[in-house]
Design an enzyme around this catalytic site. Structure first.
Site, PDB file in Angstrom:
ATOM      1  N   HIS A  97     -27.130 -12.396 -36.377  1.00 53.99           N
ATOM      2  CA  HIS A  97     -26.171 -11.519 -36.805  1.00 53.99           C
ATOM      3  C   HIS A  97     -25.715 -12.048 -38.275  1.00 53.99           C
ATOM      4  CE1 HIS A  97     -26.653  -9.887 -32.932  1.00 53.99           C
ATOM      5  NE2 HIS A  97     -26.016 -11.187 -32.266  1.00 53.99           N
ATOM      6  N   GLU A 134     -19.563 -13.941 -32.644  1.00 51.22           N
ATOM      7  CA  GLU A 134     -21.062 -14.776 -32.291  1.00 51.22           C
ATOM      8  C   GLU A 134     -21.569 -14.971 -33.902  1.00 51.22           C
ATOM      9  OE1 GLU A 134     -25.286 -13.562 -30.724  1.00 51.22           O
ATOM     10  OE2 GLU A 134     -23.689 -12.137 -30.401  1.00 51.22           O
ATOM     11  N   HIS A 190     -27.958 -17.845 -30.974  1.00 55.01           N
ATOM     12  CA  HIS A 190     -27.013 -16.874 -30.482  1.00 55.01           C
ATOM     13  C   HIS A 190     -25.979 -17.365 -29.580  1.00 55.01           C
ATOM     14  CE1 HIS A 190     -29.114 -13.187 -32.393  1.00 55.01           C
ATOM     15  NE2 HIS A 190     -30.158 -14.347 -32.320  1.00 55.01           N
ATOM     16  N   GLU A 272     -29.537 -18.701 -26.339  1.00 54.35           N
ATOM     17  CA  GLU A 272     -28.165 -18.297 -26.231  1.00 54.35           C
ATOM     18  C   GLU A 272     -27.105 -19.197 -25.646  1.00 54.35           C
ATOM     19  OE1 GLU A 272     -27.015 -15.084 -26.602  1.00 54.35           O
ATOM     20  OE2 GLU A 272     -28.679 -13.702 -26.720  1.00 54.35           O
TER      21      GLU A 272
END
Length: 308
Positions: A97, A134, A190, A272
């Site tokens: 992101h 995040e 992430h 993640e």
């Protein structure tokens, strides 16, 4: 191992043990013979006398490899390649992101072709219940990871650096950056947004995809190897357990709906690092000390993959 007892005598020490006898003889012979005795007792020009090197070792050399008094052999030193084992390797880090995505929703919502289907260019990502995003987490870990890898000699490229560009880039561009760099390894960082009680980390591997512009077949095996190293070292360094809701306890997941993986032509995985919506995981993710461990675990995994 160091020996200081009477059992150990270097050639020089043996010469010194003869010195008293030699000096006694010197008193009974002409001056020329005296010179010859001194020559033998002190040591030949250019050689080590035993006394001159006593106690001196290379500071970087382990004690077990230290030169003993009178040892003419050169003390080994670390080679540049050993000190910088990733010299010549290229790693692309993709911070998930972008902190600016929240202000560019129209841009990130445009659809892009990822081979298997069309998806949004990018998303805002998730956040902890207290508002730690995040995107901020991923960028922080990416910076720490870059520092660790560069210290080992790697050339490191980021797909974005928070403000450049101000949003995105699109998932297609993120893959393109790794491809254009001919990266030896690429990783997208992430943190998840699953329900409370879902805990742990997992590494996402590319599925075998051959559709449209996507063809992961050449990188499936190498990406899995990369992912397995990252999973193992991340768990070891951080102490975190593999996800209890994805991957059946293996810490690994395979997906074909992520453009960053589908369009990659170099070994690439996603990680993640934890679940931002779980209070216990969130406590870790918001800790700078833990994020440093996360970066170290990822760095170790990449280094082990590249070292093979």
């Amino acid at each position: 191992m160091s020996y200081t007892g009477p059992e150990f005598h270097s050639p020089q020490q043996r010469r010194f043990r003869r010195a008293p006898l030699a000096v006694g003889l010197a008193a009974l012979v002409p001056g020329a013979l005296l010179g010859w005795v001194v020559y033998e007792g002190v040591g030949r020009p250019g050689g080590n006398s035993g006394a001159s090197n006593a106690g001196q070792t290379d500071a970087a050399t382990p004690k077990s490899a230290a030169a003993v008094p009178g040892d003419d052999a050169k003390v080994p030193t670390a080679s540049p390649s050993a000190a910088r084992p990733l010299q010549g390797k290229v790693v692309v880090i993709d911070p998930g992101h972008n902190p600016g995505n929240f202000q560019h929703t129209s841009e990130i919502n445009q659809k892009v072709d990822i081979g298997t289907n069309w998806k949004e260019c990018d998303t805002t990502g998730t956040s902890t219940n207290a508002g730690y995003s995040e995107a901020r987490f991923a960028l922080d870990v990416a910076h720490r990871l870059r520092t660790l890898l560069e210290k080992q000699g790697a050339t490191v490229k980021l797909t974005h650096d928070g403000d450049q560009p101000a949003w995105g880039p699109c998932v297609t561009k993120r893959a393109e950056i790794g491809n254009a760099a001919h990266a030896d390894a690429a990783i997208s960082i992430h943190a998840d947004g699953a329900p409370e009680g879902d805990r742990g980390f997992h590494v996402i591997l590319p599925a075998s995809v051959h559709a449209g512009a996507a063809d992961t077949r050449p990188i499936v095996d190498s990406s899995r190897t990369l992912g397995e190293h990252v999973e193992s070292d991340f768990a070891k360094v951080t102490g975190s357990a593999p996800s209890n809701y994805v991957g059946n306890g293996t810490g690994l997941d395979v997906r074909k709906d992520l453009g960053g993986l589908n369009l990659s032509t170099v070994p690439k995985v996603f990680i993640e690092c934890g679940n931002m919506r779980d209070s216990k995981d969130a406590a870790l993710l918001t800790s700078g000390a833990w994020r440093q461990k996360a970066a170290q675990g990822i760095s170790d995994g990449i280094a082990h993959f590249l070292g093979k």
